[in-house]
Write a protein that holds these residues in place. Structure first.
Motif, PDB file in Angstrom:
ATOM      1  N   LYS A   5       0.827  -1.201   0.000  1.00 25.35           N
ATOM      2  CA  LYS A   5       0.000   0.000   0.000  1.00 25.35           C
ATOM      3  C   LYS A   5       0.869   1.261   0.000  1.00 25.35           C
ATOM      4  N   TYR A  24       0.693  -6.540  -7.157  1.00 21.90           N
ATOM      5  CA  TYR A  24       0.480  -6.427  -5.713  1.00 21.90           C
ATOM      6  C   TYR A  24      -0.334  -7.582  -5.142  1.00 21.90           C
ATOM      7  N   ILE A 110      -5.936  -2.541  -2.333  1.00 20.33           N
ATOM      8  CA  ILE A 110      -5.147  -1.910  -3.395  1.00 20.33           C
ATOM      9  C   ILE A 110      -5.823  -0.624  -3.865  1.00 20.33           C
TER      10      ILE A 110
END
Length: 145
Positions: A5, A24, A110
């Motif tokens: 993040k 991610y 995300i």
């Protein structure tokens, strides 16, 4: 997920965008999403609970990650259920499968990292740590001194 993040927030601040979100998504972020899912919630059409999914967590997460990276992941259909409302009518609910709740959780984190910094302080709708009571308190202070 905190490291990811922070990296996303840095990219957004520097370039005002993020090119690829799938980088991610990994074993760690999926397992973190699994852990954040509450126990005892309604099950989707597959009938799988958090506890059942967790019995083979490493294998399930690895399999899910492979399908996501190959873009072959397909969520189960959402189970439709109805609950009574106070006025005697029924409210429809859509209940996703547990695995889809895990996927949704990862992308929620995300997307929050991307868009949360762009929101104004007076925006409260469905944001982390921004409950309605705080909105009401701040509104009263703004308009009533």
């Amino acid at each position: 997920m905190e490291k990811e993040k922070a990296e996303i927030a840095n990219l957004v601040a520097r370039y005002d965008r993020v090119q690829s979100l799938m980088k991610y998504v990994n074993n760690d972020t999926l397992k973190e999403s699994y852990k954040k899912q509450p126990k005892g919630k309604a099950v989707g059409v597959d009938g799988v609970t958090k506890e059942q999914y967790g019995e083979n967590i490493d294998e399930n997460i690895e399999n899910l990650l492979i399908r996501m990276k190959k873009f072959s992941y397909r969520p189960y259909p959402v189970r439709r259920a109805f609950i009574p409302k106070g006025n005697g009518k029924m409210r429809g609910l859509g209940i996703p499968s547990f695995e889809n709740k895990v996927v949704q959780g990862v992308f929620k984190e995300i997307l929050e990292a991307i868009y949360e910094p762009k929101f104004k302080d007076f925006s409260f709708g469905f944001r982390p740590n921004r409950e309605l009571s705080r909105c009401n308190t701040e509104s009263e202070q703004t308009y009533h001194g």
